[in-house]
Design a protein around this motif. Structure first.
Motif, short mmCIF file in Angstrom:
data_model
loop_
_atom_site.label_atom_id
_atom_site.label_comp_id
_atom_site.label_asym_id
_atom_site.label_seq_id
_atom_site.Cartn_x
_atom_site.Cartn_y
_atom_site.Cartn_z
N GLY A 12 -39.50 -52.50 -16.39
CA GLY A 12 -39.20 -53.55 -15.42
C GLY A 12 -38.28 -53.07 -14.30
N ILE A 13 -37.99 -53.99 -13.40
CA ILE A 13 -37.09 -53.68 -12.27
C ILE A 13 -35.72 -54.31 -12.52
N SER A 14 -34.70 -53.49 -12.41
CA SER A 14 -33.33 -53.99 -12.54
C SER A 14 -32.75 -54.14 -11.13
N ILE A 15 -32.14 -55.30 -10.89
CA ILE A 15 -31.58 -55.56 -9.56
C ILE A 15 -30.14 -56.01 -9.70
N GLY A 25 -35.64 -41.20 -6.00
CA GLY A 25 -36.34 -41.34 -7.27
C GLY A 25 -36.60 -42.80 -7.60
N ARG A 26 -36.16 -43.24 -8.76
CA ARG A 26 -36.37 -44.64 -9.17
C ARG A 26 -35.30 -45.57 -8.63
N ALA A 74 -25.92 -59.87 6.63
CA ALA A 74 -25.52 -60.72 5.51
C ALA A 74 -24.37 -60.11 4.73
N LYS A 75 -24.00 -58.88 5.05
CA LYS A 75 -22.94 -58.16 4.34
C LYS A 75 -23.25 -58.09 2.84
N GLN A 76 -24.47 -57.70 2.57
CA GLN A 76 -24.90 -57.59 1.19
C GLN A 76 -25.65 -56.28 0.98
N PHE A 77 -25.54 -55.75 -0.21
CA PHE A 77 -26.33 -54.58 -0.56
C PHE A 77 -26.66 -54.64 -2.05
N SER A 78 -27.78 -54.06 -2.39
CA SER A 78 -28.23 -54.17 -3.77
C SER A 78 -28.81 -52.85 -4.26
N LEU A 79 -28.77 -52.70 -5.56
CA LEU A 79 -29.35 -51.53 -6.23
C LEU A 79 -30.58 -51.99 -7.01
N HIS A 80 -31.68 -51.31 -6.77
CA HIS A 80 -32.90 -51.59 -7.50
C HIS A 80 -33.24 -50.36 -8.35
N ILE A 81 -33.47 -50.60 -9.62
CA ILE A 81 -33.91 -49.52 -10.51
C ILE A 81 -35.34 -49.83 -10.92
N MET A 82 -36.25 -49.03 -10.43
CA MET A 82 -37.66 -49.23 -10.74
C MET A 82 -37.99 -48.59 -12.08
N ASP A 83 -39.01 -49.14 -12.76
CA ASP A 83 -39.46 -48.56 -14.03
C ASP A 83 -38.25 -48.27 -14.93
N PRO A 120 -34.68 -47.14 -21.20
CA PRO A 120 -33.52 -47.34 -22.09
C PRO A 120 -32.35 -46.42 -21.73
N GLY A 121 -32.63 -45.23 -21.24
CA GLY A 121 -31.58 -44.31 -20.84
C GLY A 121 -30.80 -44.77 -19.62
N ASP A 122 -31.31 -45.79 -18.94
CA ASP A 122 -30.58 -46.34 -17.79
C ASP A 122 -29.50 -47.33 -18.24
#
Lengths: 111, 116
Positions: free
Chosen positions: A17-20, A60-61, A70-79, A82-84
């Motif tokens: 899944g995608i982690s945001i 990478g992912r 908006a003064k916002q930023f986000s991290l998306h982890i694709m795929d 468990p090691g994440d």
């Protein structure tokens, strides 16, 4: 006063899944935005960083999306794997080179 | 890449004793190092900024006489917790910047201090 607000506090994602993770800031003097990954009992490690002159950076992912207005930023982890599973901290750095960290997000990726 | 080494990784001491933690930049010179304290499941709290050859700058609320910082060379900063008490038990992390303005911070692996 918390200079950088981070959410969610914890996140559970299925493998693949995608982690945001989201962060927001108020101070317009910030001009460098790194993300750090921390495993239990270890120090934080730089994961990826962005400057406000670009709206997205991908390694990478891992992708940072940056919304200057908006003064916002986000991290998306694709795929997500468990090691994440770790704690992730966003940070904002001002022109005086002072680092301000978010409160952290504990990510658990379920196999 | 830039490596910051911290030693020891964990230490147990008795109340009233002092503990020294070392932070070394292994492959770069660091005129400035930072000391953080982290409580379980919480963010990093900046304690002080260590400047080579000069006095450290402490954040508000941090006792400079309790947390002694020495930055004697461009590759070594030490944090000494004096007369430790159980409430000083925490995870202490150092960091350094490999470069000048807007260079990323590189962190050591932290020191788990337990005061009994």
């Amino acid at each position: 006063q918390q200079q950088v607000k981070q959410s969610p506090q914890s996140l559970i994602v299925q493998k693949g899944g995608i982690s945001i993770i989201n962060c927001a800031y108020e101070n317009t003097a910030f001009d460098y935005f790194p993300w750090y990954q921390q495993f239990p009992g270890k120090g934080p490690a730089l994961l990826i960083a962005i400057r406000p002159d670009v709206s997205e950076k991908k390694e990478g992912r891992f992708t940072i999306s940056f919304n200057k207005s908006a003064k916002q930023f986000s991290l998306h982890i694709m795929d997500s794997q468990p090691g994440d599973s770790a704690t992730y901290f966003c940070a904002a750095v001002n022109t005086g080179n002072q680092f301000y960290f978010g409160t952290g997000t504990s990510l658990t990726v379920i196999p | 890449g830039a490596v910051v080494s911290q030693h020891p990784s964990w230490v147990i001491c008795k109340s009233g004793t002092s503990v020294k933690i070392e932070c070394r930049s292994l492959d770069f010179q660091a005129t400035t190092m930072f000391w953080y304290r982290q409580f379980p499941k919480q963010s990093l709290m900046l304690m002080a900024t260590s400047n080579e050859g000069s006095k450290a700058t402490y954040e508000q609320g941090v006792e400079k006489d309790k947390f002694l910082i020495n930055h004697a060379s461009l590759t070594l900063s030490t944090l000494t917790v004096t007369s430790a008490h159980p409430e000083d038990s925490s995870f202490y992390i150092c960091s350094a910047r490999a470069g000048s303005v807007n260079s990323p911070l590189h962190f050591g692996n932290g020191t788990r201090l337990t005061v009994t």
